[in-house]
Design a protein around this motif. Sequence first.
Motif, PDB file in Angstrom:
ATOM      1  N   PHE A 238       0.804  -1.231   0.000  1.00 18.27           N
ATOM      2  CA  PHE A 238       0.000   0.000   0.000  1.00 18.27           C
ATOM      3  C   PHE A 238       0.838   1.283   0.000  1.00 18.27           C
TER       4      PHE A 238
ATOM      5  N   LYS B 123      -7.509  -0.307   0.319  1.00 23.07           N
ATOM      6  CA  LYS B 123      -8.488   0.793   0.349  1.00 23.07           C
ATOM      7  C   LYS B 123      -9.912   0.238   0.217  1.00 23.07           C
TER       8      LYS B 123
ATOM      9  N   GLU C 124     -13.363   0.357   2.515  1.00 25.96           N
ATOM     10  CA  GLU C 124     -14.658   0.837   2.000  1.00 25.96           C
ATOM     11  C   GLU C 124     -15.759  -0.199   2.233  1.00 25.96           C
TER      12      GLU C 124
ATOM     13  N   ALA D 241      -2.327   0.148  -3.673  1.00 25.80           N
ATOM     14  CA  ALA D 241      -3.071   0.406  -2.428  1.00 25.80           C
ATOM     15  C   ALA D 241      -4.566   0.135  -2.580  1.00 25.80           C
ATOM     16  N   ASN D 242      -5.006  -0.146  -3.820  1.00 26.49           N
ATOM     17  CA  ASN D 242      -6.446  -0.253  -4.064  1.00 26.49           C
ATOM     18  C   ASN D 242      -7.127  -1.358  -3.253  1.00 26.49           C
TER      19      ASN D 242
ATOM     20  N   LYS E 201      -3.565   6.398   7.378  1.00 27.66           N
ATOM     21  CA  LYS E 201      -3.221   6.932   6.052  1.00 27.66           C
ATOM     22  C   LYS E 201      -4.477   7.306   5.265  1.00 27.66           C
ATOM     23  N   PHE E 202      -5.486   6.435   5.320  1.00 32.31           N
ATOM     24  CA  PHE E 202      -6.710   6.682   4.555  1.00 32.31           C
ATOM     25  C   PHE E 202      -7.819   7.327   5.397  1.00 32.31           C
ATOM     26  N   ASN E 203      -7.457   7.689   6.633  1.00 34.25           N
ATOM     27  CA  ASN E 203      -8.381   8.379   7.530  1.00 34.25           C
ATOM     28  C   ASN E 203      -9.726   7.649   7.647  1.00 34.25           C
ATOM     29  N   LYS E 204      -9.649   6.360   8.046  1.00 34.21           N
ATOM     30  CA  LYS E 204     -10.844   5.511   8.047  1.00 34.21           C
ATOM     31  C   LYS E 204     -11.169   4.933   9.424  1.00 34.21           C
TER      32      LYS E 204
ATOM     33  N   PRO F 240       0.848   4.020  -4.161  1.00 33.22           N
ATOM     34  CA  PRO F 240      -0.579   4.183  -4.487  1.00 33.22           C
ATOM     35  C   PRO F 240      -1.084   3.229  -5.573  1.00 33.22           C
TER      36      PRO F 240
END
Length: 229
Positions: free
Chosen positions: A156, A166, A170, A162-163, A196-199, A159
Amino acid sequence: SYCGLQFLEEINALKKITSEITKPITCIIGGSKISTKIKIISNLIKIFNNIIIVGGMGNAMLKNTGINIGKSICDDGYRNLVKEILEKSKTYNCAIHYPLDVVVSQSLNGNGKIKENNKVSSDEMILDIGPKTIASIENIIDKSNTVLWNGPAGYFENPNFANGTKQILEIVANKRNKDKIYSVAGGGETVAVINKFNKFESFNFVSTAGGAFLEYLEGKELPGIKVLN
């Protein structure tokens, strides 16, 4: 002796994925080495319905089925480790899932190319999971009431790869928004990804206990909990 509020919150969250489970329960486990997570997988197989293995650990699962993984990262003792997982999973009726398709590149800095898991060339390395695998994970999570996530699905840091990681975030977030699911994430690299993905809001609980979180999942008796009990 007393434990603090964070400690208490951690224990209550971990109980919901180990001893007070609302099934079906699914674990998504990733990272580079299967040897560092084998004890966790062995312990969770007894109580989980699904274990989805991604990342470098997924490579070991693929290599075990005779699939060429090119120059991808893979644990040396993968045969024995995978054999142990598969035999135990049959005993406890736990479904083991691993990548159906992958994203490959000739280098860590390259661009990704989606391939079926059995079409990897010898000069390529697997660096992420592909769309079929993501769809399969979504399908499994959709039928789950409890989810544990530990370890990214690929490299990851770039980018281009990283999908998968990610998309897992989601999927968990959407399921949590849509209906009731109890979701827990933990482990150093996992917390870094969530940051990193603010999740953070994708999960009911994100463990900050690092190694102790993993040891609890291995079924070890932790000294701090022992003295309080």
